[in-house]
Scaffold this active site. Sequence first.
Site, PDB file in Angstrom:
ATOM      1  N   CYS A   2       0.949  -1.208   0.063  1.00 55.04           N
ATOM      2  CA  CYS A   2      -0.085  -0.037   0.054  1.00 55.04           C
ATOM      3  C   CYS A   2       0.951   1.204   0.025  1.00 55.04           C
ATOM      4  O   CYS A   2       1.464   1.593   1.167  1.00 55.04           O
ATOM      5  CB  CYS A   2      -0.910   0.133   1.188  1.00 55.04           C
ATOM      6  SG  CYS A   2      -1.895   1.345   1.338  1.00 55.04           S
ATOM      7  N   GLU A 117      -3.134   1.167  -7.252  1.00 58.09           N
ATOM      8  CA  GLU A 117      -1.963   0.203  -7.077  1.00 58.09           C
ATOM      9  C   GLU A 117      -1.756   0.256  -8.676  1.00 58.09           C
ATOM     10  O   GLU A 117      -2.809   0.327  -9.524  1.00 58.09           O
ATOM     11  CB  GLU A 117      -2.476  -1.340  -6.827  1.00 58.09           C
ATOM     12  CG  GLU A 117      -1.294  -2.341  -6.957  1.00 58.09           C
ATOM     13  CD  GLU A 117      -0.145  -1.766  -5.903  1.00 58.09           C
ATOM     14  OE1 GLU A 117       0.795  -1.164  -6.361  1.00 58.09           O
ATOM     15  OE2 GLU A 117      -0.113  -1.873  -4.772  1.00 58.09           O
TER      16      GLU A 117
END
Length: 274
Positions: A2, A117
Amino acid sequence: MCGRYAASRRPEDLAGIFEIELGVPPEGTESPAPDYNVAPTKEVYVVLDRPVKDAADRRPVRQLRRLKWGLVPSWAKTPEGGARMINARAETVHEKPSFRRPFAARRCIVPADGYYEWVTGKQERDLEVEGKKKRPRKQPYFVLPADGSVFAMAGLYEFWRDRTLPDDHPQAWWAACSVITTEAETTPLAAAPAEGPRSLAEIHPRMPLMLTPDRWDAWLDPARTDPGELRALLTPPPAGRMRAYPVSTAVSNVRNNGPELLKELDGPEEGTLF
């Protein structure tokens, strides 16, 4: 992993979701603006249970705090390594020196709308395989709960004392956090894009560990210190709850910040085909 996420919910909204008792700005007080491009080292909202300093009642109180994203271990000589401590792996968080103590006593939830992402486009990967030098152009995806609920990321927090400053200096103490990650789901997404990855694992092998509401109280309870019991809380939620869709490559620049970053594209941008 993350490395970037979006957090647009207002403090008063988070107070209702997490039953927060302390730390919500009073009505009429200006709060930090929604952040659609949260990057490491920024100050972020976290939810934690902790006794109120100097209060006679030492019971843990559910609080909303602003902490720096990038944990600094209490034993670190300087805070310079914080930017490298934005994530902690669920598989090893109980044994790593930087995370072992906060895992046992200082756990938090990092609320988000979802996280970003990046995947490398197929054309660029083919060029890399051929040995041609070209900087890969990556397509960003936004990953979020399919039902629109809060993405409650499991986190840790720690305090670090700057010994170069006097006790009464406002920056004498640092409070910072990390997000716990786990292996990405290999099962089909709840709503997969028409073109592109069919599972989170096809985007990236890691993902933030999302805590379902039935685990919030146990995770935040500072009285729980048994590593085995705590590790049991790090089981990923049932598969099939997440969706992912392509967003503009504008999110790749941390200076860009606005709701337009969350706009769903019909497909990957040109030159970033998955």
